[in-house]
Design a protein around this motif. Structure first.
Motif, PDB file in Angstrom:
ATOM      1  N   MET A   1       0.821  -1.192   0.000  1.00 29.27           N
ATOM      2  CA  MET A   1       0.000   0.000   0.000  1.00 29.27           C
ATOM      3  C   MET A   1       0.874   1.269   0.000  1.00 29.27           C
ATOM      4  SD  MET A   1      -3.093   0.697  -0.113  1.00 29.27           S
ATOM      5  CE  MET A   1      -4.462   1.614   0.432  1.00 29.27           C
ATOM      6  N   GLY A   2       1.964   1.220   0.747  1.00 30.65           N
ATOM      7  CA  GLY A   2       2.866   2.362   0.788  1.00 30.65           C
ATOM      8  C   GLY A   2       3.506   2.643  -0.555  1.00 30.65           C
ATOM      9  N   LYS A   3       3.844   1.577  -1.258  1.00 27.04           N
ATOM     10  CA  LYS A   3       4.439   1.721  -2.594  1.00 27.04           C
ATOM     11  C   LYS A   3       3.451   2.390  -3.547  1.00 27.04           C
ATOM     12  CE  LYS A   3       6.277  -1.418  -6.119  1.00 27.04           C
ATOM     13  NZ  LYS A   3       6.549  -2.824  -6.408  1.00 27.04           N
ATOM     14  N   PHE A   4       2.194   1.979  -3.480  1.00 27.09           N
ATOM     15  CA  PHE A   4       1.159   2.564  -4.323  1.00 27.09           C
ATOM     16  C   PHE A   4       0.945   4.036  -3.981  1.00 27.09           C
ATOM     17  CE2 PHE A   4      -3.318   3.838  -4.486  1.00 27.09           C
ATOM     18  CZ  PHE A   4      -3.508   3.850  -5.855  1.00 27.09           C
TER      19      PHE A   4
ATOM     20  N   ILE B   1      -3.017  -1.331 -11.002  1.00 23.90           N
ATOM     21  CA  ILE B   1      -2.782  -2.499 -11.862  1.00 23.90           C
ATOM     22  C   ILE B   1      -1.309  -2.876 -11.821  1.00 23.90           C
ATOM     23  CG2 ILE B   1      -2.720  -3.298 -14.261  1.00 23.90           C
ATOM     24  CD1 ILE B   1      -5.226  -1.610 -14.763  1.00 23.90           C
ATOM     25  N   GLY B   2      -0.442  -1.888 -11.951  1.00 27.88           N
ATOM     26  CA  GLY B   2       0.992  -2.142 -11.918  1.00 27.88           C
ATOM     27  C   GLY B   2       1.443  -2.743 -10.600  1.00 27.88           C
ATOM     28  N   SER B   3       0.870  -2.295  -9.501  1.00 24.24           N
ATOM     29  CA  SER B   3       1.231  -2.843  -8.188  1.00 24.24           C
ATOM     30  C   SER B   3       0.844  -4.306  -8.073  1.00 24.24           C
ATOM     31  CB  SER B   3       0.557  -2.044  -7.077  1.00 24.24           C
ATOM     32  OG  SER B   3       1.045  -0.744  -7.028  1.00 24.24           O
ATOM     33  N   ALA B   4      -0.364  -4.636  -8.520  1.00 28.60           N
ATOM     34  CA  ALA B   4      -0.830  -6.023  -8.433  1.00 28.60           C
ATOM     35  C   ALA B   4       0.003  -6.932  -9.326  1.00 28.60           C
ATOM     36  CB  ALA B   4      -2.306  -6.117  -8.812  1.00 28.60           C
ATOM     37  N   LEU B   5       0.289  -6.495 -10.523  1.00 33.95           N
ATOM     38  CA  LEU B   5       1.065  -7.337 -11.428  1.00 33.95           C
ATOM     39  C   LEU B   5       2.530  -7.415 -11.007  1.00 33.95           C
ATOM     40  CD1 LEU B   5      -0.566  -6.371 -14.823  1.00 33.95           C
ATOM     41  CD2 LEU B   5      -0.947  -8.401 -13.433  1.00 33.95           C
ATOM     42  N   SER B   6       3.024  -6.386 -10.351  1.00 30.92           N
ATOM     43  CA  SER B   6       4.374  -6.437  -9.811  1.00 30.92           C
ATOM     44  C   SER B   6       4.463  -7.460  -8.685  1.00 30.92           C
ATOM     45  CB  SER B   6       4.782  -5.052  -9.302  1.00 30.92           C
ATOM     46  OG  SER B   6       6.033  -5.095  -8.680  1.00 30.92           O
ATOM     47  N   ALA B   7       3.418  -7.552  -7.880  1.00 28.66           N
ATOM     48  CA  ALA B   7       3.397  -8.542  -6.801  1.00 28.66           C
ATOM     49  C   ALA B   7       3.247  -9.961  -7.348  1.00 28.66           C
ATOM     50  CB  ALA B   7       2.262  -8.237  -5.831  1.00 28.66           C
ATOM     51  N   ALA B   8       2.643 -10.080  -8.521  1.00 28.18           N
ATOM     52  CA  ALA B   8       2.375 -11.407  -9.091  1.00 28.18           C
ATOM     53  C   ALA B   8       3.599 -12.026  -9.757  1.00 28.18           C
ATOM     54  CB  ALA B   8       1.235 -11.327 -10.097  1.00 28.18           C
TER      55      ALA B   8
ATOM     56  N   TYR C   1     -16.595   4.208  -9.883  1.00 33.12           N
ATOM     57  CA  TYR C   1     -15.859   3.308 -10.770  1.00 33.12           C
ATOM     58  C   TYR C   1     -14.376   3.324 -10.435  1.00 33.12           C
ATOM     59  CZ  TYR C   1     -13.349   1.747 -14.904  1.00 33.12           C
ATOM     60  OH  TYR C   1     -12.470   1.118 -15.749  1.00 33.12           O
ATOM     61  N   PHE C   2     -13.783   4.519 -10.371  1.00 36.04           N
ATOM     62  CA  PHE C   2     -12.344   4.605 -10.107  1.00 36.04           C
ATOM     63  C   PHE C   2     -12.003   4.107  -8.704  1.00 36.04           C
ATOM     64  CE2 PHE C   2     -12.208   7.606 -13.745  1.00 36.04           C
ATOM     65  CZ  PHE C   2     -11.197   6.986 -14.452  1.00 36.04           C
ATOM     66  N   ALA C   3     -12.825   4.424  -7.711  1.00 27.95           N
ATOM     67  CA  ALA C   3     -12.558   3.950  -6.348  1.00 27.95           C
ATOM     68  C   ALA C   3     -12.628   2.426  -6.275  1.00 27.95           C
ATOM     69  CB  ALA C   3     -13.554   4.572  -5.372  1.00 27.95           C
ATOM     70  N   SER C   4     -13.624   1.836  -6.918  1.00 27.89           N
ATOM     71  CA  SER C   4     -13.741   0.377  -6.885  1.00 27.89           C
ATOM     72  C   SER C   4     -12.666  -0.284  -7.747  1.00 27.89           C
ATOM     73  CB  SER C   4     -15.134  -0.066  -7.320  1.00 27.89           C
ATOM     74  OG  SER C   4     -15.413   0.358  -8.629  1.00 27.89           O
ATOM     75  N   PHE C   5     -12.300   0.342  -8.853  1.00 26.05           N
ATOM     76  CA  PHE C   5     -11.243  -0.180  -9.715  1.00 26.05           C
ATOM     77  C   PHE C   5      -9.922  -0.223  -8.953  1.00 26.05           C
ATOM     78  CE2 PHE C   5      -8.097  -0.123 -13.080  1.00 26.05           C
ATOM     79  CZ  PHE C   5      -8.668  -0.869 -14.096  1.00 26.05           C
ATOM     80  N   ILE C   6      -9.585   0.897  -8.335  1.00 29.89           N
ATOM     81  CA  ILE C   6      -8.346   0.959  -7.552  1.00 29.89           C
ATOM     82  C   ILE C   6      -8.422  -0.011  -6.377  1.00 29.89           C
ATOM     83  CG2 ILE C   6      -6.963   2.457  -6.056  1.00 29.89           C
ATOM     84  CD1 ILE C   6      -7.762   4.780  -7.971  1.00 29.89           C
ATOM     85  N   GLY C   7      -9.557  -0.028  -5.695  1.00 26.77           N
ATOM     86  CA  GLY C   7      -9.725  -0.928  -4.559  1.00 26.77           C
ATOM     87  C   GLY C   7      -9.593  -2.390  -4.940  1.00 26.77           C
ATOM     88  N   PHE C   8     -10.175  -2.773  -6.080  1.00 28.47           N
ATOM     89  CA  PHE C   8     -10.092  -4.161  -6.531  1.00 28.47           C
ATOM     90  C   PHE C   8      -8.649  -4.572  -6.783  1.00 28.47           C
ATOM     91  CE2 PHE C   8      -9.559  -7.010 -10.178  1.00 28.47           C
ATOM     92  CZ  PHE C   8     -10.125  -8.173  -9.653  1.00 28.47           C
ATOM     93  N   TRP C   9      -7.915  -3.749  -7.536  1.00 30.24           N
ATOM     94  CA  TRP C   9      -6.536  -4.113  -7.867  1.00 30.24           C
ATOM     95  C   TRP C   9      -5.627  -4.084  -6.646  1.00 30.24           C
ATOM     96  CZ3 TRP C   9      -5.075  -6.587 -12.083  1.00 30.24           C
ATOM     97  CH2 TRP C   9      -5.914  -6.555 -13.196  1.00 30.24           C
ATOM     98  N   LEU C  10      -5.884  -3.172  -5.693  1.00 33.26           N
ATOM     99  CA  LEU C  10      -5.090  -3.159  -4.467  1.00 33.26           C
ATOM    100  C   LEU C  10      -5.440  -4.354  -3.581  1.00 33.26           C
ATOM    101  CD1 LEU C  10      -4.961   0.625  -3.524  1.00 33.26           C
ATOM    102  CD2 LEU C  10      -3.163  -0.793  -4.534  1.00 33.26           C
TER     103      LEU C  10
ATOM    104  N   LEU D   1      -6.438  -7.251  -4.781  1.00 30.51           N
ATOM    105  CA  LEU D   1      -5.760  -8.348  -5.477  1.00 30.51           C
ATOM    106  C   LEU D   1      -4.270  -8.349  -5.140  1.00 30.51           C
ATOM    107  CD1 LEU D   1      -6.209 -10.657  -7.497  1.00 30.51           C
ATOM    108  CD2 LEU D   1      -5.661  -9.029  -9.313  1.00 30.51           C
ATOM    109  N   ASN D   2      -3.677  -7.175  -5.063  1.00 29.25           N
ATOM    110  CA  ASN D   2      -2.279  -7.045  -4.675  1.00 29.25           C
ATOM    111  C   ASN D   2      -2.059  -7.628  -3.278  1.00 29.25           C
ATOM    112  OD1 ASN D   2       0.375  -6.254  -4.342  1.00 29.25           O
ATOM    113  ND2 ASN D   2      -0.069  -4.075  -4.310  1.00 29.25           N
ATOM    114  N   THR D   3      -2.934  -7.301  -2.350  1.00 30.89           N
ATOM    115  CA  THR D   3      -2.828  -7.812  -0.979  1.00 30.89           C
ATOM    116  C   THR D   3      -2.959  -9.322  -0.940  1.00 30.89           C
ATOM    117  OG1 THR D   3      -3.777  -5.756  -0.170  1.00 30.89           O
ATOM    118  CG2 THR D   3      -3.771  -7.609   1.348  1.00 30.89           C
ATOM    119  N   VAL D   4      -3.903  -9.856  -1.695  1.00 33.60           N
ATOM    120  CA  VAL D   4      -4.096 -11.309  -1.739  1.00 33.60           C
ATOM    121  C   VAL D   4      -2.846 -11.995  -2.290  1.00 33.60           C
ATOM    122  CG1 VAL D   4      -5.410 -13.144  -2.882  1.00 33.60           C
ATOM    123  CG2 VAL D   4      -6.597 -11.198  -1.878  1.00 33.60           C
ATOM    124  N   ILE D   5      -2.277 -11.432  -3.338  1.00 32.46           N
ATOM    125  CA  ILE D   5      -1.075 -12.029  -3.938  1.00 32.46           C
ATOM    126  C   ILE D   5       0.091 -11.991  -2.953  1.00 32.46           C
ATOM    127  CG2 ILE D   5       0.655 -11.731  -5.750  1.00 32.46           C
ATOM    128  CD1 ILE D   5      -1.679 -10.711  -7.538  1.00 32.46           C
TER     129      ILE D   5
END
Length: 147
Positions: free
Chosen positions: A1-4, A53-60, A125-134, A136-140
């Motif tokens: 989260m801090g990185k984002f 998106i970049g944060s989640a894919l970086s974690a993956a 839309y943007f809040a849920s989009f960002i929230g979803f990918w973050l 997903l990042n946490t789950v990964i």
């Protein structure tokens, strides 16, 4: 989260550094400053969406280059999903997917901000989009810690 949040703050600073253009345009003419302000807000939200998106894919992935290429590809798909070339192709092959692509498009949601309109639907839309990918990042990250 801090990185984002650090990356998003960097984008906000980069946008703020373009403020002299606003001053110049106001000095030379009579622009609609509301449209300019909503454009800045929209640009910041789009940056947050793409950074998430970049944060989640970086974690993956373990490789930074692969993470970058994947993030660019996924962000590109979300950016062009509402373009007529894409929606026309999808409507001929899979009609329901064309509507889904248009609704998920980041560019489609950004259009309101460029016209000076702040829609609650776009903010959600943007809040849920960002929230979803973050999320997903946490789950990964949690999954990687467990391994």
């Amino acid at each position: 989260m801090g990185k984002f949040l650090a990356a998003w703050a960097f984008c906000a600073i980069a946008l703020a550094l373009t403020f002299p253009f606003v001053l110049t345009v106001n000095f030379l003419g009579q622009p609609d400053n509301g449209v300019i302000a909503t454009g800045y807000l929209g640009a910041l939200l789009v940056a947050g969406a793409f950074l998430s998106i970049g944060s989640a894919l970086s974690a993956a992935t373990k490789n930074q280059v692969i993470a970058f290429v994947l993030a660019v590809a996924v962000c590109f798909l979300f950016a062009v999903a509402s373009y007529p070339l894409v929606t026309d192709f999808l409507s001929k092959t899979v009609p329901t997917l064309a509507e889904v692509a248009r609704r998920l498009s980041v560019a489609e949601r950004f259009q309101g901000f460029t016209r000076g309109v702040i829609s609650l639907r776009d903010l959600i839309y943007f809040a849920s989009f960002i929230g979803f990918w973050l999320y997903l990042n946490t789950v990964i990250v949690e999954h990687r810690k467990a391994d």
